[in-house]
Motif scaffolding. Structure first.
Motif, short mmCIF file in Angstrom:
data_model
loop_
_atom_site.label_atom_id
_atom_site.label_comp_id
_atom_site.label_asym_id
_atom_site.label_seq_id
_atom_site.Cartn_x
_atom_site.Cartn_y
_atom_site.Cartn_z
N ALA A 162 -19.58 3.70 -52.63
CA ALA A 162 -19.32 3.88 -51.27
C ALA A 162 -19.59 5.25 -50.64
O ALA A 162 -20.02 5.54 -49.51
CB ALA A 162 -17.83 3.41 -50.82
N VAL A 163 -19.07 6.42 -51.45
CA VAL A 163 -19.32 7.57 -51.03
C VAL A 163 -21.10 8.05 -51.07
O VAL A 163 -21.33 8.59 -49.77
CB VAL A 163 -18.76 8.74 -51.83
CG1 VAL A 163 -19.19 10.10 -51.54
CG2 VAL A 163 -17.29 8.48 -51.95
N ASN B 284 -10.09 2.70 -50.01
CA ASN B 284 -9.61 3.87 -51.00
C ASN B 284 -8.21 3.14 -51.41
O ASN B 284 -7.67 3.90 -52.25
CB ASN B 284 -9.36 5.00 -49.95
CG ASN B 284 -10.93 5.51 -49.90
OD1 ASN B 284 -11.33 6.26 -50.58
ND2 ASN B 284 -11.50 5.25 -48.89
N SER C 115 -7.71 4.13 -41.09
CA SER C 115 -9.38 4.24 -40.91
C SER C 115 -9.43 5.19 -39.87
O SER C 115 -8.84 5.09 -38.66
CB SER C 115 -9.93 2.82 -41.04
OG SER C 115 -9.77 2.06 -41.93
N ASP D 67 -16.77 5.74 -44.30
CA ASP D 67 -15.78 5.07 -45.56
C ASP D 67 -14.66 4.30 -44.64
O ASP D 67 -14.84 4.30 -43.28
CB ASP D 67 -15.29 5.64 -46.37
CG ASP D 67 -14.86 5.31 -47.58
OD1 ASP D 67 -14.97 3.93 -47.73
OD2 ASP D 67 -14.54 5.81 -48.72
N HIS E 87 -9.98 9.13 -45.68
CA HIS E 87 -11.09 8.75 -46.37
C HIS E 87 -12.31 9.55 -45.76
O HIS E 87 -12.00 10.48 -44.60
CB HIS E 87 -11.48 7.41 -46.09
CG HIS E 87 -11.74 7.13 -44.74
ND1 HIS E 87 -12.99 7.34 -44.08
CD2 HIS E 87 -10.96 6.37 -43.79
CE1 HIS E 87 -12.90 7.05 -42.56
NE2 HIS E 87 -11.60 6.45 -42.65
N ALA F 224 -22.62 6.44 -47.90
CA ALA F 224 -22.50 7.03 -46.39
C ALA F 224 -23.33 8.33 -46.48
O ALA F 224 -23.91 8.74 -45.52
CB ALA F 224 -20.93 7.71 -46.61
#
Length: 265
Positions: free
Chosen positions: A14-15, A66, A87, A61, A57, A18
């Motif tokens: 996911a990181v 998380n 979020s 993300d 986050h 991004a």
């Protein structure tokens, strides 16, 4: 593959996604003066042994992605811990040429270095929202020194700003792969109580998104404003969170929970 391995793989993916999005696209208000200095909890004594961990986050993300992080905190000290994984809103982001994506404030360029331009007003607006979440828990009876703010990348930068600009001493702030997100003009807003909040700072030396030099600039800045910082460098870690970092975080928070609860008792 174990559940732990699957989680770390998913988190890293996911990181990375991004960061790749920002790279590919690149190729083609002041804080309110009426923040409460003192809050009166509704159930003060009941909150003495409760704790609150807020996780922020990174760019692109989401909070729910998380939530598995809490599974690393299985010690008995966390049995009364409340977690929150909010979020970010979806504004246009300058480093992505105005693309709309989850972001706490604007980021002007990636990779981000120690000298990158800052979005002071956007950071301060985001800090207001974080403080509102903290204040809600204090009013609900959680002792401020049992409140911990943690964040990765952009969330780590917001963690630092939120902890330093909160008017009371908190349990701690944990910054992962973050940076100092504001200029010197904001320093005068840091209260004597906030300067007592300890900081844990972790950064990968192989980070190509938030450069290691941006992380290295954190401890000298914190020392200059009288804030204690424990800095940990991870030689082979890129722009990601490792199992070792989360284990250190669990131990770091646990030791401070014990100290805070013992002081209250």
């Amino acid at each position: 593959m174990s559940s732990l391995a699957r989680f770390l793989f998913a988190l890293g993916a996911a990181v990375a996604a991004a960061s790749l999005l920002a790279a590919s696209l690149r190729r083609r208000r002041a804080l309110p003066s009426d923040l409460p200095a003192q809050l009166v909890p509704s159930s003060h004594m009941a909150g003495r042994n409760r704790s609150f961990i807020l996780w922020l986050h990174g760019l692109g993300d989401s909070g729910p992605a998380n939530e598995p992080i809490r599974t690393f905190f299985s010690a008995s000290e966390f049995r009364l811990t409340k977690w929150a994984f909010p979020s970010a809103p979806h504004p246009p982001v300058s480093c992505n040429h105005g693309a709309v994506m989850p972001s706490w404030f604007d980021i002007h360029e990636l990779p981000l270095s120690a000298g990158s331009p800052q979005d002071d007003s956007g950071v301060l607006k985001a800090v207001e929202n974080v403080h509102a979440m903290i204040n809600k828990e204090v009013v609900d009876g959680v002792h401020p020194e049992n409140i911990f703010v943690c964040g990765f990348s952009q969330g780590g930068a917001l963690t630092l700003a939120s902890v330093l600009l909160y008017p009371k001493t908190l349990g701690g702030g944990a910054v992962f792969s973050g940076w100092v997100p504001f200029g010197s003009s904001v320093v005068e807003r840091i209260s004597p109580e906030a300067r007592k909040t300890p900081i844990l700072w972790s950064h990968g030396m192989a980070d190509r998104t938030i450069l290691f030099e941006a992380g290295q600039a954190g401890p000298p800045f914190l020392q200059s404003v009288g804030v204690s910082c424990e800095f940990k460098a991870y030689p082979d870690l890129g722009h990601s969170i490792s199992k070792e970092e989360l284990q250190v975080l669990e131990s770091w928070i646990k030791s401070r929970l014990k100290a805070s609860q013992g002081k209250d008792n």
